[in-house]
Enzyme design. Structure first.
Site, PDB file in Angstrom:
ATOM      1  N   SER A  53     -18.722 -23.804   3.511  1.00  0.00           N
ATOM      2  CA  SER A  53     -18.068 -22.590   2.606  1.00  0.00           C
ATOM      3  C   SER A  53     -16.931 -21.884   3.351  1.00  0.00           C
ATOM      4  CB  SER A  53     -19.385 -21.779   2.243  1.00  0.00           C
ATOM      5  OG  SER A  53     -20.032 -22.368   1.197  1.00  0.00           O
ATOM      6  N   HIS A 108     -27.420 -10.809  -9.677  1.00  0.00           N
ATOM      7  CA  HIS A 108     -29.073 -11.029  -9.953  1.00  0.00           C
ATOM      8  C   HIS A 108     -29.775 -10.013  -9.322  1.00  0.00           C
ATOM      9  CE1 HIS A 108     -32.519 -12.799 -11.301  1.00  0.00           C
ATOM     10  NE2 HIS A 108     -33.029 -13.383 -10.399  1.00  0.00           N
ATOM     11  N   GLU A 231     -27.584 -36.276 -26.547  1.00  0.00           N
ATOM     12  CA  GLU A 231     -27.201 -35.657 -27.821  1.00  0.00           C
ATOM     13  C   GLU A 231     -27.785 -34.348 -27.794  1.00  0.00           C
ATOM     14  OE1 GLU A 231     -28.241 -37.471 -31.436  1.00  0.00           O
ATOM     15  OE2 GLU A 231     -28.035 -39.495 -30.706  1.00  0.00           O
TER      16      GLU A 231
END
Length: 347
Positions: A53, A108, A231
């Site tokens: 990162s 959060h 689907e």
């Protein structure tokens, strides 16, 4: 109660201008928010540990420091490390370097609600919670859109934390879609419940149960995957665009009648009681204790469950089916390098 929706035209970004923003963490949300804020003209630096990162943020052109160094420079500190790591990062690096009057933000509320992070009374504490994954947040921003966000205030010693939070939400592009007020407790409870009972936990169990029902009855795994999983996106897109009404309108009468007749046979009173039990565990802290105990024990149960799911027929069938549709990988172009590497094998 009607919740007011704020848009770009309603929000003044002055409270956030001339403030240095340190984003701690460069995962899905940290990556999206940092890049969106910078593209909106704000001063953003990163607080990261050495690793992928850190290197990725450097490559993307950010000034990168340790979390401690970034916090010491910043007026606004946004905690974007995983929930289970935040308390340690807070205690060791952020709290000792956070200036009085600074703004501490979260996407959060887990660590605030469950008392794992307890900022001093002279720290402004806010939440800006985008309602979608980071790669979608970034993609929408780049393409001129945005995803909705919630904002809320936990502590407000300077009296302007709500305005800073709304300006931040506008900076990441949420003013293009809508920004709603919340509280830390409300966001945390509803987010965890939605993930566990419906969006992730409930949905994955429903899909796999349907898949297994067809396969156990002798039907092709590949066709069962198409009917119960592939689907799903198309149906959810219809609901996203126009609710159940649009979904039912665009499906056949045969489908609509069968859905209304037999849906209640699947989601029964027992299922609903299970949802209420999940909600109670979130509200009283039972789930948080279980999750932290699991993390502190080395994630043994989680790794076992991950292995079992990966080796199951549903996942193996999904890999075969997705290999028929290489264009699916286009969705990854706004993911972080770590995300892309981790999930490339699952295509």
């Amino acid at each position: 109660m009607t919740t007011k929706m704020f848009y770009d035209k309603d929000i003044d970004t002055t409270p956030l201008e001339n403030k240095k923003i340190a984003v701690i963490g460069y995962g899905a949300q940290g990556h999206a928010q940092a890049n969106n804020l910078r593209d909106s003209g704000f001063d953003v630096i990163m607080g990261l540990r050495p690793g992928k990162s850190f290197d990725s943020a450097k490559k993307d052109g950010f000034e990168v420091y340790s979390a401690a160094e970034a916090t010491a420079q910043a007026d606004v500190v946004m905690m974007e490390t995983p929930d289970e790591l935040q308390a340690a990062v807070w205690e060791k690096e952020v709290e000792p370097n956070l200036k009085a009057g600074s703004y501490l933000g979260f996407s959060h509320g887990f660590n605030i609600v469950y008392g794992l992070i307890k900022p001093n009374a002279d720290i402004n504490v806010m939440i800006i919670a985008p309602k979608g994954p980071g790669n979608i947040e970034r993609r929408q921003f780049v393409e001129g859109g945005g995803i909705p966000s919630l904002y809320g205030v936990h502590q407000d010693p300077t009296g302007d934390t709500a305005e800073v939070a709304k300006a931040y939400a506008k900076g990441i592009g949420s003013g293009r879609a809508g920004i709603l007020e919340t509280t830390f407790e409300e966001e945390t409870t509803e987010d965890l419940f939605g993930e566990q009972a419906v969006l992730c936990g409930g949905l994955t169990q429903l899909i796999e149960a349907g898949f297994n029902t067809l396969v156990e009855a002798g039907y092709s795994p590949e066709l069962a995957y198409f009917e119960t999983s592939h689907e799903m996106k198309m149906i959810v897109d219809l609901i996203f665009e126009g609710g159940f009404e649009k979904m039912r309108h665009d499906c056949s009468n045969t489908c609509e009648y069968g859905e209304m007749l037999n849906g209640p046979r699947i989601i029964t009173e027992e299922s609903k009681q299970g949802m209420r039990d999940v909600l109670k565990d979130i509200q009283d802290g039972t789930y948080a204790k279980k999750w932290l105990a699991e993390y502190n024990s080395g994630l043994k149960d989680l790794e076992k469950m991950r292995t079992e799911y990966k080796s199951g027929l549903y996942e193996q069938t999904g890999k075969k089916v997705r290999a028929m549709m290489p264009w699916i990988s286009d969705a990854d172009k706004y993911s972080t390098a770590a995300d892309t590497e981790q999930f490339s094998a699952a295509k």
